[in-house]
Design an enzyme around this catalytic site. Structure first.
Site, PDB file in Angstrom:
ATOM      1  N   SER A 408      18.844   3.272  37.469  1.00  0.00           N
ATOM      2  CA  SER A 408      19.263   2.508  38.645  1.00  0.00           C
ATOM      3  C   SER A 408      19.461   3.441  39.826  1.00  0.00           C
ATOM      4  O   SER A 408      19.742   2.990  40.929  1.00  0.00           O
ATOM      5  CB  SER A 408      20.552   1.737  38.349  1.00  0.00           C
ATOM      6  OG  SER A 408      21.550   2.628  37.923  1.00  0.00           O
ATOM      7  N   HIS A 429      14.250  -2.117  36.296  1.00  0.00           N
ATOM      8  CA  HIS A 429      15.702  -2.019  36.422  1.00  0.00           C
ATOM      9  C   HIS A 429      16.346  -3.353  36.055  1.00  0.00           C
ATOM     10  O   HIS A 429      16.324  -4.307  36.833  1.00  0.00           O
ATOM     11  CB  HIS A 429      16.051  -1.598  37.864  1.00  0.00           C
ATOM     12  CG  HIS A 429      17.519  -1.511  38.120  1.00  0.00           C
ATOM     13  ND1 HIS A 429      18.083  -1.766  39.334  1.00  0.00           N
ATOM     14  CD2 HIS A 429      18.540  -1.196  37.298  1.00  0.00           C
ATOM     15  CE1 HIS A 429      19.390  -1.619  39.254  1.00  0.00           C
ATOM     16  NE2 HIS A 429      19.691  -1.274  38.024  1.00  0.00           N
ATOM     17  N   GLU A 441      14.531  -5.914  38.535  1.00  0.00           N
ATOM     18  CA  GLU A 441      14.004  -5.265  39.734  1.00  0.00           C
ATOM     19  C   GLU A 441      12.969  -4.244  39.258  1.00  0.00           C
ATOM     20  O   GLU A 441      13.338  -3.230  38.664  1.00  0.00           O
ATOM     21  CB  GLU A 441      15.176  -4.580  40.444  1.00  0.00           C
ATOM     22  CG  GLU A 441      14.977  -4.229  41.870  1.00  0.00           C
ATOM     23  CD  GLU A 441      16.249  -3.585  42.471  1.00  0.00           C
ATOM     24  OE1 GLU A 441      16.434  -3.689  43.670  1.00  0.00           O
ATOM     25  OE2 GLU A 441      17.047  -2.963  41.728  1.00  0.00           O
ATOM     26  N   ASN A 479      21.106  -2.243  44.654  1.00  0.00           N
ATOM     27  CA  ASN A 479      22.201  -1.268  44.663  1.00  0.00           C
ATOM     28  C   ASN A 479      22.289  -0.507  45.983  1.00  0.00           C
ATOM     29  O   ASN A 479      23.373  -0.123  46.411  1.00  0.00           O
ATOM     30  CB  ASN A 479      22.026  -0.258  43.520  1.00  0.00           C
ATOM     31  CG  ASN A 479      22.473  -0.838  42.186  1.00  0.00           C
ATOM     32  OD1 ASN A 479      23.083  -1.904  42.139  1.00  0.00           O
ATOM     33  ND2 ASN A 479      22.171  -0.153  41.108  1.00  0.00           N
TER      34      ASN A 479
END
Ligand code: HSC
Length: 693
Positions: A408, A429, A441, A479
């Protein structure tokens, strides 16, 4: 080609709907059904009428793309078409294969009878679009299955299988084949000769209902609605079905439907519906996906185990690899425990859990990777470790295999450089817990081939995930933007807010959890340790205002829920404000020379979400996301952004990009260079439009 194929089978007229891809009830299809109905009623040789759809879809509902256009009201409007079916002098039978959803089920409810094949599903999912069934669904369904079951079905929007639909009374029979079954059923109705009472005139399930039923429903539905308008209006409509005359009930429903149709929530949710589908399509990608039949996951921790479950749940055999036999045994035990819990909770049938567990094998040696098509690495976030693993995977797997990393935070290209096949290296991800969270993702490295991208995009769909494609950068889409939400939340604490206030504002906005409750759940150590590692390595963003609060909570042993205290103190699962946290916060304010002040809720809302929109603009600007919609899809599924507010990009455009820019310039620029306004935002704010594309 006609959207309805009219044919005659002996004494039965068959209307076969043919409006690809999903038989949405466009003006053309409604018109053609109406014409077919009239033709059949005018033909003396016809004794009954059957409506069938395709193998995958009976009818997916009203044509969503027509909402807000005159075509939605073109005669016959859907509610009128259902009344026409119900008023047909000759009985109409719906033969359902695939899904009958929304207006599609409402059409079936207007028929004299409904039959479905065992694999069919029916539902009224309008609530997910910010709507309620507006073609009589809220009035007819309770008359078949009673108000409580109707409220549950319509407010949840669930697609229920034919067996359950039969048990409830939504359909009349389960048949082997939709067309033949419906024809046989129609003949039986004709032969029986008894008068068929239209659903709208049935009263037994809606008479003498205790008003307490609706009070109880409002309490439960209201709690789950999290600011959505449709669920409570659905309860109102079902109550109307039990208290008003049929045509008054229909008028009541129609008025509530019109209110919702005109609402921002409906607009945002319909936007979101199409954005989710658009996100699957990668602009310019023409490659075909490679078949994926055998997969492996490296690392049997929480993430690895969760990802293995995702594959097994989708029916793919998966090998969970961990070189440490004890860790592997622990990982497998956790997986089995997870399945036992979901069986006990009723969310997974025992047979499905057994099948999934049977598909997961374990190995401690990379020799087990000799026949895989794809591997997902899910080990600790350390670049050196990942590079070693990828070099080993490069040797152990067949040359066609895709090597994916669940990182990540790390650079996909650097990981790919450890292999001789960077074209087959990609990020996948998953969000934690992987078996629960909907978002996947996928991350494109600079060398990832079109076939690799096509494969992981198709895989996401096969796994039942909502999938978006991101470019390779720190934090990817979701993120990367989240840092601004959690970061600004801490600055707000320094300036005078409390964790409770910030979380209350975020939750009132519609987030499932405020940033501090989320921090406590994820563990305060996660972010602090990453930040300290970066500080030691000198890779923290330059010139950043650093709030000491989370670091001090960490140093005080307040790691969040797992230690019973973090931003909050926990009694069981209840979070309570805590004096020690407040002392840490107030000390931080003093040391920074900040005079604490009462911060209005409105300011908190702006400051939590507008810097996120600003970063979203940068994500668009540098091509990390192809479309604003992809960002919204990532936030709705990754962090529970309320879909009735579209997503951060939709919301930002609604609030006004000029306003977003003003807040970013006023409050965030001082936090450090990376908080500065995006050039794209500056330009669009000036031009006065929305996002490109
Ligand atoms: C409704 O019915 C309202 C009524 O109660 C009252 C109306 C009263 C009106 C009064 C006057 C205003 N329309 O998802 P997929 C497209 S509300 C248009 O990838 P799958 C979709 O965009 C409706 N388009 O396939 C995609 O297009 P693309 C209630 C629709 O196999 C393509 O079809 N119904 C559409 O994964 C394939 O879709 C629902 O909410 C629609 N209704 O799933 C059901 N539905 O290829 C919504 C789909 O160009 N649909 N499309 O990207 C679904 O849940 C799923 O699409 C299915 C298929 C399960 C049907």
């Amino acid at each position: 080609m006609s959207v309805v194929n009219y044919s005659i089978d002996g004494d039965i007229a068959v209307l076969a709907l043919n409006n690809p891809p999903v038989n949405a009830l466009s003006a053309a299809l409604r018109g053609a059904i109406g014409e077919g109905l009239a033709r059949a009623n005018a033909d003396a040789a016809v004794r009954a009428i059957v409506i069938v759809g395709g193998a995958d879809t009976f009818i997916a509902g009203a044509d969503i793309a027509e909402f807000g256009t005159p075509a939605a009201w073109a005669a016959p409007a859907l509610p009128d078409l259902v009344l026409m079916l119900e008023a047909s002098a000759k009985p109409v039978v719906a033969g359902i294969a695939g899904v009958a959803l929304g207006g599609g089920l409402e059409v079936a409810l207007g028929c004299a009878a409904r039959v479905a094949v065992a694999s069919a599903k029916v539902g009224l999912p309008e609530v997910a679009l910010g709507l309620l069934p507006g073609a009589g669904g809220t009035q007819r369904l309770p008359r078949l299955i009673g108000p409580e079951a109707a409220i549950e079905m319509i407010t949840s929007g669930k697609h229920i299988p034919a067996s359950q639909a039969l048990a409830l009374g939504v359909i009349d029979a389960v048949v082997d084949r939709a067309r033949e079954g419906a024809i046989a059923h129609a003949r039986a109705l004709v032969a029986d000769g008894r008068k068929i009472v239209p659903v709208l005139e049935r009263t037994d399930k809606v008479s003498g209902i205790d008003p307490a039923v609706f009070a109880a429903a409002r309490a439960t539905v209201g709690k789950k609605a999290r600011g959505r308008l449709a669920p409570l209006k659905i309860v109102d409509c079902v109550e109307a079905a039990c208290t008003l005359a049929p045509h008054e009930g229909l008028a009541f429903e129609r008025a509530r439907f019109a209110e919702l149709l005109a609402s921002d929530q409906r607009e945002a949710l319909v936007y979101y519906f199409f954005a989710e589908r658009e996100a699957r399509k990668v602009p310019g990608l023409v490659a075909q996906p490679m078949p994926v039949n055998r997969v492996a996951v490296i690392g049997s921790g929480t993430m690895g185990g969760g990802i293995a479950m995702v594959f097994a749940n989708a029916g793919l055999p998966v090998t969970l690899v961990d070189i440490n036999p004890e860790a592997l045994a622990k990982g497998r035990a956790t997986i089995e425990k997870n399945y036992t819990t979901s069986v006990a909770r009723g969310s997974t049938p025992q047979a499905k859990a057994d099948k999934a567990i049977g598909l997961i094998s374990g190995a401690t040696d990379y020799a087990a990777l000799a026949d895989v098509d794809l591997v997902v690495e899910a080990v600790f976030e350390k670049m050196a470790l990942k590079k070693t693993i990828f070099a080993a995977l490069d040797h152990a797997t067949p040359s066609h295999a895709i090597l994916a990393t669940n990182t990540s935070t790390l650079d996909i290209d650097a990981i790919a450089s450890a292999t001789t096949r960077p074209d087959k290296v990609v990020g996948t991800h998953f969000f934690s817990p992987a078996n629960v969270m909907k978002l996947l993702e996928n991350v494109r490295g600079k060398a990832s081939s079109p076939e690799t991208i096509a494969t992981v995009m198709a895989l996401g769909r096969a796994l039942g995930k909502v999938t978006v494609l991101a470019g390779n950068c720190d934090g990817f889409i979701a993120n990367r933007m989240l840092q601004y939400y959690t970061g600004e939340a801490e600055y707000l604490l320094e300036e005078g807010a409390t964790p409770e206030q910030v979380d209350r504002v975020a939750e009132a906005f519609g987030m499932p959890m405020g940033p501090f409750a989320m921090g406590d759940l994820a563990g305060i150590d996660v972010g602090v340790l990453i930040r300290r590692e970066r500080a030691a390595a000198g890779t923290l963003p330059h010139g950043e205002r650093v709030s000491p609060i989370s670091g001090r909570l960490f140093d005080a042993g307040r790691l969040g829920q797992k230690t019973g205290k973090g931003y909050y103190r926990y009694e069981g699962r209840e979070r309570l404000p805590d004096a020690e946290t407040m002392a840490i916060i107030e000390a931080a304010s003093r040391e920074a020379g900040i005079e604490r002040r009462a911060i209005p809720d409105a300011e908190i809302e702006e400051r939590l979400f507008m810097p996120v929109v600003n970063e979203g603009a940068k994500v668009l600007e540098d091509g990390t996301a192809a479309r604003a919609g992809d960002i919204d899809v990532a936030w709705v599924n990754g962090y529970g952004w309320p879909a009735h507010k579209g997503g951060p990009m939709w919301w930002g455009a609604r609030v006004g990009l000029a306003k977003v820019l003003a807040v970013v310039e006023r409050v965030s620029a001082r936090n450090g260079p990376r908080w500065a306004a995006s050039a794209l935002l500056v330009r669009l704010a000036k031009e006065g439009g929305g996002w490109p594309g």
